[in-house]
Design an enzyme around this catalytic site. Structure first.
Site, PDB file in Angstrom:
ATOM      1  N   ASP A  66       0.860  -1.187   0.000  1.00 56.87           N
ATOM      2  CA  ASP A  66       0.000   0.000   0.000  1.00 56.87           C
ATOM      3  C   ASP A  66       0.894   1.234   0.000  1.00 56.87           C
ATOM      4  OD1 ASP A  66      -1.684   2.104   0.694  1.00 56.87           O
ATOM      5  OD2 ASP A  66      -2.746   0.959   2.229  1.00 56.87           O
ATOM      6  N   ILE A  67       0.718   2.087  -0.983  1.00 56.97           N
ATOM      7  CA  ILE A  67       1.608   3.248  -1.115  1.00 56.97           C
ATOM      8  C   ILE A  67       1.463   4.211   0.065  1.00 56.97           C
ATOM      9  CG2 ILE A  67       0.099   4.800  -2.448  1.00 56.97           C
ATOM     10  CD1 ILE A  67       2.638   5.251  -4.284  1.00 56.97           C
ATOM     11  N   ASN A 112      -7.055  12.578 -10.525  1.00 59.82           N
ATOM     12  CA  ASN A 112      -7.799  12.986 -11.722  1.00 59.82           C
ATOM     13  C   ASN A 112      -7.672  14.502 -11.859  1.00 59.82           C
ATOM     14  OD1 ASN A 112      -9.939  14.221 -10.140  1.00 59.82           O
ATOM     15  ND2 ASN A 112     -10.565  12.130  -9.655  1.00 59.82           N
ATOM     16  N   ASP A 154      -5.975   7.101  -5.356  1.00 61.09           N
ATOM     17  CA  ASP A 154      -6.331   8.486  -5.008  1.00 61.09           C
ATOM     18  C   ASP A 154      -7.179   8.501  -3.729  1.00 61.09           C
ATOM     19  OD1 ASP A 154      -6.638  11.220  -5.255  1.00 61.09           O
ATOM     20  OD2 ASP A 154      -7.992  11.133  -6.967  1.00 61.09           O
ATOM     21  N   SER A 160      -2.385   5.047 -14.123  1.00 58.48           N
ATOM     22  CA  SER A 160      -3.308   4.787 -15.251  1.00 58.48           C
ATOM     23  C   SER A 160      -3.678   3.326 -15.474  1.00 58.48           C
ATOM     24  CB  SER A 160      -2.768   5.353 -16.581  1.00 58.48           C
ATOM     25  OG  SER A 160      -2.960   6.750 -16.662  1.00 58.48           O
ATOM     26  N   GLY A 202      -5.249   1.252 -13.483  1.00 62.31           N
ATOM     27  CA  GLY A 202      -6.444   0.789 -12.779  1.00 62.31           C
ATOM     28  C   GLY A 202      -7.682   1.167 -13.566  1.00 62.31           C
TER      29      GLY A 202
HETATM   30  P1  ADP Z   1      -5.874   5.220 -12.481  1.00 62.55           P
HETATM   31  O1  ADP Z   1      -7.181   5.972 -12.429  1.00 62.55           O
HETATM   32  O2  ADP Z   1      -4.681   6.141 -12.775  1.00 62.55           O
HETATM   33  O3  ADP Z   1      -5.930   4.012 -13.357  1.00 62.55           O
HETATM   34  P2  ADP Z   1      -6.179   3.610 -10.043  1.00 62.55           P
HETATM   35  O4  ADP Z   1      -6.064   4.110  -8.639  1.00 62.55           O
HETATM   36  O5  ADP Z   1      -7.491   3.103 -10.513  1.00 62.55           O
HETATM   37  O6  ADP Z   1      -5.597   4.803 -10.964  1.00 62.55           O
HETATM   38  O7  ADP Z   1      -5.105   2.454 -10.273  1.00 62.55           O
HETATM   39  C1  ADP Z   1      -3.717   2.654 -10.423  1.00 62.55           C
HETATM   40  C2  ADP Z   1      -2.979   1.536  -9.713  1.00 62.55           C
HETATM   41  O8  ADP Z   1      -2.939   1.805  -8.315  1.00 62.55           O
HETATM   42  C3  ADP Z   1      -3.618   0.146  -9.872  1.00 62.55           C
HETATM   43  O9  ADP Z   1      -2.577  -0.810 -10.062  1.00 62.55           O
HETATM   44  C4  ADP Z   1      -4.278  -0.070  -8.502  1.00 62.55           C
HETATM   45  O10 ADP Z   1      -4.375  -1.444  -8.174  1.00 62.55           O
HETATM   46  C5  ADP Z   1      -3.265   0.614  -7.616  1.00 62.55           C
HETATM   47  N1  ADP Z   1      -3.677   0.948  -6.247  1.00 62.55           N
HETATM   48  C6  ADP Z   1      -4.910   1.098  -5.713  1.00 62.55           C
HETATM   49  N2  ADP Z   1      -4.819   1.403  -4.409  1.00 62.55           N
HETATM   50  C7  ADP Z   1      -3.498   1.439  -4.099  1.00 62.55           C
HETATM   51  C8  ADP Z   1      -2.736   1.685  -2.902  1.00 62.55           C
HETATM   52  N3  ADP Z   1      -3.334   1.953  -1.748  1.00 62.55           N
HETATM   53  N4  ADP Z   1      -1.379   1.629  -2.982  1.00 62.55           N
HETATM   54  C9  ADP Z   1      -0.768   1.365  -4.151  1.00 62.55           C
HETATM   55  N5  ADP Z   1      -1.395   1.141  -5.310  1.00 62.55           N
HETATM   56  C10 ADP Z   1      -2.759   1.168  -5.278  1.00 62.55           C
END
Ligand code: ADP
Length: 171
Positions: A12-13, A26, A36, A119, A121
């Site tokens: 988790d980032i 966005n 986000d 991008s 996700g």
């Molecule tokens: P986008 O709209 O740019 O596609 P998303 O948030 O939908 O962004 O997804 C981008 C990436 O971040 C995906 O691989 C998703 O699984 C990942 N992601 C979602 N939550 C977290 C988190 N808490 N930490 C790290 N990566 C995450």
């Protein structure tokens, strides 16, 4: 030779002990789903208050805020392209997200930085294609900029982690 590292982490980032995390935001910068939403929840409401002052962000650009309740002191908000099939400058816009985020980090004096898979996700960018762009841009930047010591690619699932490890091992 400068001591610089590119690392792949599954997790988790919002939990990463780095000076700055990159948010895949966005254009409104007012929060959303995915990474986000996780960053806004973990950083707290002060983040949204600061984001409201920024008047959004164009696709391919990046803006800086404080990290508030995150372990990271800073958040670099960048807006990746929505995938429309690849003929609408998606590759270049995604590359620009990485370049602008890295440039903002070095300008701010940040030495350790974590990226999500921008991008890939909800925005639907094909994972391997996005990963190649991410790796290429970070490597090229580190060759020219020695102030960044550590760049993490934080992968939320095993599939993403496997893809980053494969691409990094290729060349
Ligand atoms: P986008 O709209 O740019 O596609 P998303 O948030 O939908 O962004 O997804 C981008 C990436 O971040 C995906 O691989 C998703 O699984 C990942 N992601 C979602 N939550 C977290 C988190 N808490 N930490 C790290 N990566 C995450």
């Amino acid at each position: 030779m400068p001591d610089q590292a590119i690392l792949v982490v599954e997790g988790d980032i919002t939990k990463q002990e780095v000076e700055a995390v990159v948010n895949a935001a966005n254009t409104s910068l007012l929060g959303g789903g995915g990474v986000d939403g996780a960053i806004h929840r973990a950083a707290g409401p002060e983040l949204l208050a600061e984001c409201r002052t920024l008047q959004g962000c164009a696709t391919g650009d990046a803006k800086l805020t404080r990290g508030y309740r995150l372990p990271a002191s800073w958040i670099i908000h960048t807006v990746g392209p929505v995938w429309h099939g690849g003929a609408q400058h998606e590759d270049e816009l995604l590359a620009r997200c990485y370049r602008r985020s890295l440039a903002l980090a070095t300008k701010t004096g940040i030495r350790t930085l974590a990226f999500p898979a921008i991008s890939t996700g909800v925005y639907g960018f094909p994972l391997e294609r996005a990963t190649r762009i991410a790796v290429r841009e970070v490597r090229a930047f580190l060759e020219e900029n020695y102030s960044l010591e550590r760049v993490l690619f934080v992968c939320f699932d095993r599939n993403t982690r496997d893809c980053y490890q494969k691409v990094l091992a290729e060349c």
